[in-house]
Write a protein that holds these residues in place. Structure first.
Motif, PDB file in Angstrom:
ATOM      1  N   LEU A 136       0.824  -1.204   0.000  1.00 31.29           N
ATOM      2  CA  LEU A 136       0.000   0.000   0.000  1.00 31.29           C
ATOM      3  C   LEU A 136       0.863   1.261   0.000  1.00 31.29           C
ATOM      4  N   ASP A 137       0.227   2.362  -0.383  1.00 31.02           N
ATOM      5  CA  ASP A 137       0.885   3.661  -0.327  1.00 31.02           C
ATOM      6  C   ASP A 137       1.423   3.913   1.080  1.00 31.02           C
ATOM      7  N   LYS A 138       2.635   4.423   1.171  1.00 35.65           N
ATOM      8  CA  LYS A 138       3.297   4.671   2.447  1.00 35.65           C
ATOM      9  C   LYS A 138       2.479   5.583   3.355  1.00 35.65           C
ATOM     10  N   LYS A 139       1.698   6.483   2.766  1.00 33.60           N
ATOM     11  CA  LYS A 139       0.928   7.435   3.573  1.00 33.60           C
ATOM     12  C   LYS A 139      -0.216   6.763   4.335  1.00 33.60           C
ATOM     13  N   LEU A 140      -0.574   5.540   3.972  1.00 29.43           N
ATOM     14  CA  LEU A 140      -1.581   4.782   4.731  1.00 29.43           C
ATOM     15  C   LEU A 140      -0.879   4.135   5.933  1.00 29.43           C
ATOM     16  N   ASP A 141      -0.614   4.946   6.953  1.00 28.38           N
ATOM     17  CA  ASP A 141       0.232   4.504   8.061  1.00 28.38           C
ATOM     18  C   ASP A 141      -0.506   4.382   9.389  1.00 28.38           C
ATOM     19  N   ARG A 142      -1.837   4.480   9.356  1.00 27.16           N
ATOM     20  CA  ARG A 142      -2.641   4.277  10.560  1.00 27.16           C
ATOM     21  C   ARG A 142      -3.629   3.150  10.310  1.00 27.16           C
ATOM     22  N   MET A 143      -3.790   2.281  11.300  1.00 23.52           N
ATOM     23  CA  MET A 143      -4.740   1.176  11.158  1.00 23.52           C
ATOM     24  C   MET A 143      -5.617   1.090  12.395  1.00 23.52           C
ATOM     25  N   THR A 144      -6.888   0.895  12.159  1.00 21.61           N
ATOM     26  CA  THR A 144      -7.857   0.613  13.214  1.00 21.61           C
ATOM     27  C   THR A 144      -8.450  -0.745  12.912  1.00 21.61           C
ATOM     28  N   TYR A 145      -8.502  -1.621  13.919  1.00 15.14           N
ATOM     29  CA  TYR A 145      -9.007  -2.968  13.642  1.00 15.14           C
ATOM     30  C   TYR A 145      -9.772  -3.517  14.827  1.00 15.14           C
ATOM     31  N   PHE A 146     -10.624  -4.504  14.532  1.00 13.06           N
ATOM     32  CA  PHE A 146     -11.388  -5.219  15.548  1.00 13.06           C
ATOM     33  C   PHE A 146     -10.906  -6.662  15.549  1.00 13.06           C
ATOM     34  N   GLY A 147     -10.116  -7.005  16.551  1.00 13.75           N
ATOM     35  CA  GLY A 147      -9.522  -8.334  16.651  1.00 13.75           C
ATOM     36  C   GLY A 147      -8.673  -8.395  17.902  1.00 13.75           C
ATOM     37  N   ARG A 148      -7.691  -9.279  17.926  1.00  9.67           N
ATOM     38  CA  ARG A 148      -6.853  -9.436  19.119  1.00  9.67           C
ATOM     39  C   ARG A 148      -5.686  -8.438  19.101  1.00  9.67           C
ATOM     40  N   GLY A 149      -5.437  -7.846  20.247  1.00 11.58           N
ATOM     41  CA  GLY A 149      -4.371  -6.870  20.365  1.00 11.58           C
ATOM     42  C   GLY A 149      -4.259  -6.375  21.800  1.00 11.58           C
ATOM     43  N   PRO A 150      -3.559  -5.232  21.984  1.00  9.87           N
ATOM     44  CA  PRO A 150      -2.838  -4.475  20.952  1.00  9.87           C
ATOM     45  C   PRO A 150      -1.471  -5.082  20.619  1.00  9.87           C
ATOM     46  N   ILE A 151      -0.961  -5.976  21.493  1.00 14.03           N
ATOM     47  CA  ILE A 151       0.338  -6.595  21.237  1.00 14.03           C
ATOM     48  C   ILE A 151       0.216  -7.594  20.094  1.00 14.03           C
ATOM     49  N   GLU A 152       1.345  -7.924  19.467  1.00 15.29           N
ATOM     50  CA  GLU A 152       1.322  -8.937  18.411  1.00 15.29           C
ATOM     51  C   GLU A 152       0.917 -10.273  19.010  1.00 15.29           C
ATOM     52  N   ASN A 153       0.251 -11.105  18.201  1.00 18.48           N
ATOM     53  CA  ASN A 153      -0.203 -12.408  18.691  1.00 18.48           C
ATOM     54  C   ASN A 153      -0.323 -13.377  17.529  1.00 18.48           C
ATOM     55  N   TYR A 154      -0.139 -14.655  17.828  1.00 23.15           N
ATOM     56  CA  TYR A 154      -0.169 -15.729  16.836  1.00 23.15           C
ATOM     57  C   TYR A 154      -1.107 -16.825  17.336  1.00 23.15           C
ATOM     58  N   SER A 155      -1.379 -17.811  16.494  1.00 27.65           N
ATOM     59  CA  SER A 155      -2.367 -18.831  16.831  1.00 27.65           C
ATOM     60  C   SER A 155      -2.062 -19.535  18.147  1.00 27.65           C
ATOM     61  N   ASP A 156      -0.780 -19.727  18.472  1.00 30.68           N
ATOM     62  CA  ASP A 156      -0.412 -20.364  19.733  1.00 30.68           C
ATOM     63  C   ASP A 156       0.158 -19.360  20.732  1.00 30.68           C
ATOM     64  N   ARG A 157      -0.080 -18.077  20.492  1.00 30.80           N
ATOM     65  CA  ARG A 157       0.396 -17.016  21.380  1.00 30.80           C
ATOM     66  C   ARG A 157      -0.640 -15.899  21.411  1.00 30.80           C
ATOM     67  N   LYS A 158      -1.873 -16.199  21.809  1.00 39.21           N
ATOM     68  CA  LYS A 158      -2.892 -15.162  21.726  1.00 39.21           C
ATOM     69  C   LYS A 158      -3.788 -15.056  22.958  1.00 39.21           C
ATOM     70  N   SER A 159      -3.613 -15.947  23.950  1.00 37.40           N
ATOM     71  CA  SER A 159      -4.511 -15.908  25.101  1.00 37.40           C
ATOM     72  C   SER A 159      -4.347 -14.636  25.916  1.00 37.40           C
ATOM     73  N   GLY A 160      -3.186 -13.970  25.799  1.00 42.59           N
ATOM     74  CA  GLY A 160      -2.969 -12.721  26.526  1.00 42.59           C
ATOM     75  C   GLY A 160      -3.365 -11.487  25.751  1.00 42.59           C
ATOM     76  N   ALA A 161      -3.925 -11.671  24.568  1.00 44.83           N
ATOM     77  CA  ALA A 161      -4.340 -10.540  23.725  1.00 44.83           C
ATOM     78  C   ALA A 161      -5.855 -10.581  23.568  1.00 44.83           C
ATOM     79  N   ASP A 162      -6.543  -9.633  24.164  1.00 44.93           N
ATOM     80  CA  ASP A 162      -8.006  -9.636  24.147  1.00 44.93           C
ATOM     81  C   ASP A 162      -8.553  -9.159  22.813  1.00 44.93           C
ATOM     82  N   VAL A 163      -9.730  -9.661  22.466  1.00 46.82           N
ATOM     83  CA  VAL A 163     -10.450  -9.145  21.299  1.00 46.82           C
ATOM     84  C   VAL A 163     -11.016  -7.782  21.651  1.00 46.82           C
ATOM     85  N   GLY A 164     -10.723  -6.807  20.820  1.00 42.83           N
ATOM     86  CA  GLY A 164     -11.203  -5.456  21.067  1.00 42.83           C
ATOM     87  C   GLY A 164     -10.989  -4.575  19.862  1.00 42.83           C
TER      88      GLY A 164
END
Length: 288
Positions: free
Chosen positions: A142-170
Motif C-alpha cells: 500500500l501507499d506509504k501514507k496509509l500509516d494508521r490502522m484501526t481494527y477489531f480483533g486481538r491486540g494491541p500486542i502482536e499475537n499468533y495462533s499459539d500465542r494469543k490468550s494474553g491478547a483480548d479481542v477489542g
C-alpha cells in the motif's frame, strides 16, 4: 466496465479498479483519484514470512528449498462479465511456481459493486509435496501514507495462533511505524481473530478504506518493510528506508512454537499446503 488491449477497468462514482491483462493482477485501486496501491502492490499469493530467529528455521529450510520465498507468477486465464447494471465480476487464474515441483493455482474472483465494495473469493490449489507454510493468504503493498490502522480483533500486542490468550479481542488503533521492532528484523505484528481492519493516512490526502474478513475471521499484519527486505538483514539499523505499508492478510498463519530451545508448534498450529478457500471484502470509504 471498459477495457482495452492492456487492461480491464471497473469504475463507479469516486472509485475505479483496474486489472492488467498481461498479469491478471489488480494494478490500481483508486478512490477519489488516488491509487491506494504501489506500482507492484497488487494482492498476490503469499505463503512465507521472514523467519523468526530461531524458532522458524526448521520451516525456513523448506521455504527456501521449494522456492516459497520467491514464487514466480504466470497468468493462466482472465475473464470479465457484467452481472447487472451495478455489478461486474473479474476472475483471474494465476499459477505460482516455486522449485522442486512445488506450486499453486490461485483463482481470484473479484465482484465489484457500485457502492465501491470489492468482494474477493480466493481458491488455492496446491501442486507438489505437502509442506508447512507460514501463511495462506495474500499480500498487498500500500501507499506509504496509509500509516494508521484501526481494527477489531486481538491486540494491541502482536499475537499468533499459539500465542494469543494474553491478547483480548477489542477495537484497537495502531501506527504502522509504532509497533514493537526486533533487533534482528523478522516477521512481527501479526493479529489473530480479526473481523475488519481500516487503513487511513495521518493527513487528509489519503482516502480511508476497509477490509472485512469472512466468517472464519482473518489474521493480518501491516509493516513498513517486506519479508524480502527483513530476512537478509542482521540488524534493524541496516534496513532500507521504508517506501510502503506492507499489508499481509491470511486465512491461516503458522504458530510460533519454541524450536529455538524446544519443540516446533503443535500440530493444530501448523499450516500445511492443503487446498484452501477464503474471502475478504475491500470497502472503499469516503475521504475525511
Amino acid at each position: 466496465m471498459s477495457q482495452d488491449a492492456q487492461s480491464i477497468k471497473v469504475a463507479g462514482t469516486g472509485f475505479a479498479v483496474t486489472f492488467d491483462k498481461n498479469t491478471g493482477l489488480m494494478s490500481q485501486l483508486m478512490k477519489d483519484g488516488v491509487n491506494l496501491l504501489t506500482s507492484d502492490g497488487s494482492p498476490k499469493l503469499h505463503l512465507w514470512r521472514a523467519a523468526h530467529r530461531n524458532d522458524d528455521m526448521w520451516a525456513n529450510r523448506d521455504w527456501e528449498k521449494f522456492g516459497i520465498n520467491n514464487l514466480k507468477n504466470t497468468l493462466v486465464d482472465l475473464t470479465v462479465e457484467t452481472v447487472d447494471k451495478c455489478t461486474a465480476k473479474v476472475t483471474s487464474t494465476i499459477k505460482y511456481d516455486g522449485k522442486e515441483g512445488f506450486g499453486a493455482y490461485h483463482i481470484s474472483t473479484y465482484t465489484i459493486k457500485g457502492d465501491g465494495s470489492v468482494k474477493v473469493d480466493n481458491k488455492i490449489d496446491f501442486i507438489g509435496l505437502r509442506i508447512n507454510l507460514a501463511h495462506i493468504g495474500v499480500r498487498m503493498i500500500l501507499d506509504k501514507k496509509l500509516d494508521r490502522m484501526t481494527y477489531f480483533g486481538r491486540g494491541p500486542i502482536e499475537n499468533y495462533s499459539d500465542r494469543k490468550s494474553g491478547a483480548d479481542v477489542g477495537l484497537y488503533e495502531l501506527g504502522v511505524n509504532d509497533q514493537y521492532e526486533y533487533e534482528k528484523p523478522m516477521d512481527r505484528g501479526n493479529h489473530e481473530d480479526v473481523r475488519w481492519v481500516k487503513f487511513a493516512g495521518t493527513g487528509n490526502s489519503m482516502p480511508d478504506f476497509l477490509i472485512n474478513s469472512d466468517e472464519n475471521l482473518m489474521q493480518f499484519s501491516a509493516l513498513p518493510h517486506t519479508d524480502e527486505q527483513m530476512f537478509p538483514v542482521e540488524y534493524k539499523i541496516d534496513l532500507p528506508v521504508s517506501t510502503a505499508t506492507v499489508f499481509c492478510l491470511s486465512t491461516k498463519t503458522l504458530g510460533v512454537g519454541s524450536n529455538g530451545c524446544g519443540p516446533r508448534p503443535l500440530d493444530k498450529y501448523m499450516v500445511w499446503s492443503d487446498n484452501s478457500q477464503f474471502t475478504y471484502t475491500i470497502q472503499l470509504l469516503q475521504s475525511k
